[in-house]
Design an enzyme around this catalytic site. Structure first.
Site, PDB file in Angstrom:
ATOM      1  N   ASP A  88       0.840  -1.196   0.000  1.00 38.70           N
ATOM      2  CA  ASP A  88       0.000   0.000   0.000  1.00 38.70           C
ATOM      3  C   ASP A  88       0.884   1.259   0.000  1.00 38.70           C
ATOM      4  O   ASP A  88       2.043   1.196   0.404  1.00 38.70           O
ATOM      5  CB  ASP A  88      -0.904  -0.051   1.251  1.00 38.70           C
ATOM      6  CG  ASP A  88      -2.124   0.832   1.117  1.00 38.70           C
ATOM      7  OD1 ASP A  88      -2.503   1.173  -0.013  1.00 38.70           O
ATOM      8  OD2 ASP A  88      -2.713   1.185   2.162  1.00 38.70           O
ATOM      9  N   HIS A 195      -9.733   8.620   3.655  1.00 41.38           N
ATOM     10  CA  HIS A 195      -9.083   7.612   4.510  1.00 41.38           C
ATOM     11  C   HIS A 195      -9.578   7.696   5.956  1.00 41.38           C
ATOM     12  O   HIS A 195      -9.877   8.786   6.451  1.00 41.38           O
ATOM     13  CB  HIS A 195      -7.563   7.830   4.523  1.00 41.38           C
ATOM     14  CG  HIS A 195      -6.885   7.428   3.252  1.00 41.38           C
ATOM     15  ND1 HIS A 195      -6.367   8.326   2.372  1.00 41.38           N
ATOM     16  CD2 HIS A 195      -6.658   6.203   2.713  1.00 41.38           C
ATOM     17  CE1 HIS A 195      -5.817   7.686   1.351  1.00 41.38           C
ATOM     18  NE2 HIS A 195      -5.983   6.385   1.530  1.00 41.38           N
ATOM     19  N   GLY A 196      -9.577   6.544   6.615  1.00 39.92           N
ATOM     20  CA  GLY A 196      -9.897   6.502   8.049  1.00 39.92           C
ATOM     21  C   GLY A 196     -11.372   6.768   8.296  1.00 39.92           C
ATOM     22  O   GLY A 196     -12.178   6.818   7.360  1.00 39.92           O
ATOM     23  N   HIS A 226     -10.044   3.922  -2.159  1.00 38.16           N
ATOM     24  CA  HIS A 226      -9.372   3.909  -0.857  1.00 38.16           C
ATOM     25  C   HIS A 226     -10.337   4.482   0.173  1.00 38.16           C
ATOM     26  O   HIS A 226     -11.253   5.213  -0.165  1.00 38.16           O
ATOM     27  CB  HIS A 226      -8.103   4.765  -0.890  1.00 38.16           C
ATOM     28  CG  HIS A 226      -6.950   4.079  -1.564  1.00 38.16           C
ATOM     29  ND1 HIS A 226      -5.711   3.981  -0.992  1.00 38.16           N
ATOM     30  CD2 HIS A 226      -6.868   3.429  -2.748  1.00 38.16           C
ATOM     31  CE1 HIS A 226      -4.907   3.319  -1.795  1.00 38.16           C
ATOM     32  NE2 HIS A 226      -5.577   2.970  -2.881  1.00 38.16           N
TER      33      HIS A 226
HETATM   34 ZN   LIG Z   1      -5.099   4.839   0.685  1.00 37.78          ZN
END
Ligand SMILES: [Zn+2]
Length: 300
Positions: A88, A195-196, A226
Site C-alpha cells: 500500500d 481515509h480513516g 481507498h
Molecule cells: Zn489509501
C-alpha cells in the site's frame, strides 16, 4: 495461489464485482483474510501497510518488510484461492523496489499530491521496473485525503498522511491521459471517499456521476476506492457494480476486531486468548463485506 494483482482486477472488472483489500498489519490479519476468502471462495488482496508490523518500526526498515511479505507469500501459496499481495501507499521508487525485492505482486506508487506531470513521471518509472518483474502497479490520481484528521493523528504516525487532509476529486479527462502516459494497471480515484473514519461518522456523499464518467474515460482500467471504511454499505455495493474493482478497508475491519473483544469482556469480565477473538472479529467483518461486494464464489 499467488497472482499479480492485475489478474485479479481484470476479472473483477469484466464481471463487475469488487475485491476487498483489508489492511494487513500483522500475521493475524493475514490469517483472518485468507480464512474469510476460503470460506466464501473469493479472491483476496492482502494490502500490506508499512509501517505495519508495529508502529515503532521505521517505514524504511527493509527487514520488517521482507519478514511481513515472506509470511504473506506463505499464506498465499498454501491456499487454493487467488491472492495478490499489494504494498500500500509508497511515494517513492525506492519504496516500490524494496517491496518488489521482498516479493509482493503489486505496488502502489502514490504521488497524488504532486502536479500531474510529476505524478505521471514517477508512475511511469515504477511501471517500467515493476512490469519487468511481473508486478502490477496501482497509482492514484486526484487525491484521497483523510476523513477525520484528528482521529487519524491519534492512531497512526504515518507521516505520508499527516499533511494531506484535503481531497482533490479525480478529473475524468486527466484519468484518460494519465493511463495512456503511465501504463498503470489500476488507478485509485477520489470521488468523495476519504481515509480513516469520517468526521462525526457521517456517511459521505459519493459522486457516482463522476465515477460513471471516470469509468467511460478508462473503460479497460480497474478503478480502486481507498478509504472504504464508513462509506456506507449501499455506497460501496453500488460502487462495486459500477466498476470499482478493489476497495481498501482498514478502520471497519479493525473495528470488527476490537468490538469482538469488548463484547466478550463486557459479558464475562475477562477475555481468554484475545488475539484469537480479535482475529475472528476481523474475519467476520471481511466476510460481511465480501458478500456486499459480490466477490463470493469468484475464485477460480
Ligand atoms: Zn489509501
Amino acid at each position: 495461489m499467488l497472482y499479480p494483482m492485475s489478474e485479479l482486477l481484470s476479472r473483477a472488472l469484466k464481471e463487475r464485482y469488487c475485491i476487498i483489500a483489508p489492511s494487513i498489519r500483522d500475521e493475524s490479519c493475514m490469517r483472518a483474510a485468507i480464512e474469510a476468502a476460503e470460506e466464501l471462495n473469493s479472491p483476496m488482496i492482502l494490502n500490506c501497510m508499512f509501517p505495519s508490523w508495529d508502529y515503532d518500526w521505521d517505514q524504511g526498515d527493509s527487514e520488517a518488510i521482507r519478514f511481513q511479505v515472506a509470511l504473506a507469500r506463505e499464506y498465499a501459496l498454501r491456499t487454493h484461492i487467488p491472492v495478490a499481495i499489494n504494498r500500500d501507499h509508497t511515494p517513492t521508487f525506492e519504496g516500490c523496489m524494496q517491496a518488489i525485492a521482498a516479493g509482493v505482486t503489486s505496488v502502489m506508487i502514490d504521488c497524488s499530491t504532486l502536479p500531474f506531470a510529476e505524478n505521471v513521471q514517477h508512475v511511469k518509472e515504477v511501471v517500467i521496473a515493476a512490469h519487468a518483474a511481473g508486478v502490477s502497479v496501482e497509482a492514484e490520481l486526484g487525491h484521497v485525503g483523510i476523513g477525520d484528521v484528528q482521529d487519524h493523528s491519534e492512531t497512526t504516525n504515518d507521516k505520508d498522511f499527516e499533511l494531506e487532509a484535503n481531497s482533490v476529486l479525480t478529473d475524468p479527462a486527466e484519468l484518460h491521459e494519465f493511463i495512456q502516459l503511465t501504463g498503470a494497471d489500476c488507478v485509485a480515484v477520489s470521488i468523495g471517499n476519504a481515509h480513516g473514519p469520517y468526521a462525526k461518522k457521517i456517511i459521505p456523499h459519493i459522486d457516482f456521476d463522476r465515477l460513471s464518467a471516470l469509468r467511460k474515460a478508462a473503460p479497460e482500467t480497474p478503478l480502486v476506492l481507498h478509504g472504504g471504511s464508513g462509506t456506507g454499505d449501499e455506497n460501496i455495493a453500488k460502487a462495486a457494480k459500477m466498476g470499482i474493482c478493489k476497495i481498501n478497508v482498514g478502520t471497519d475491519v479493525e473495528a470488527g476486531a476490537w468490538k469482538a473483544i469488548v463484547e466478550i469482556y463486557q459479558a464475562k469480565g475477562r477475555v481468554t486468548n484475545p488475539f484469537s477473538v480479535a482475529r475472528k472479529g476481523y474475519k467476520a467483518e471481511i466476510i460481511r463485506q465480501i458478500k456486499l461486494l459480490g466477490s463470493e464464489n469468484k475464485a477460480w
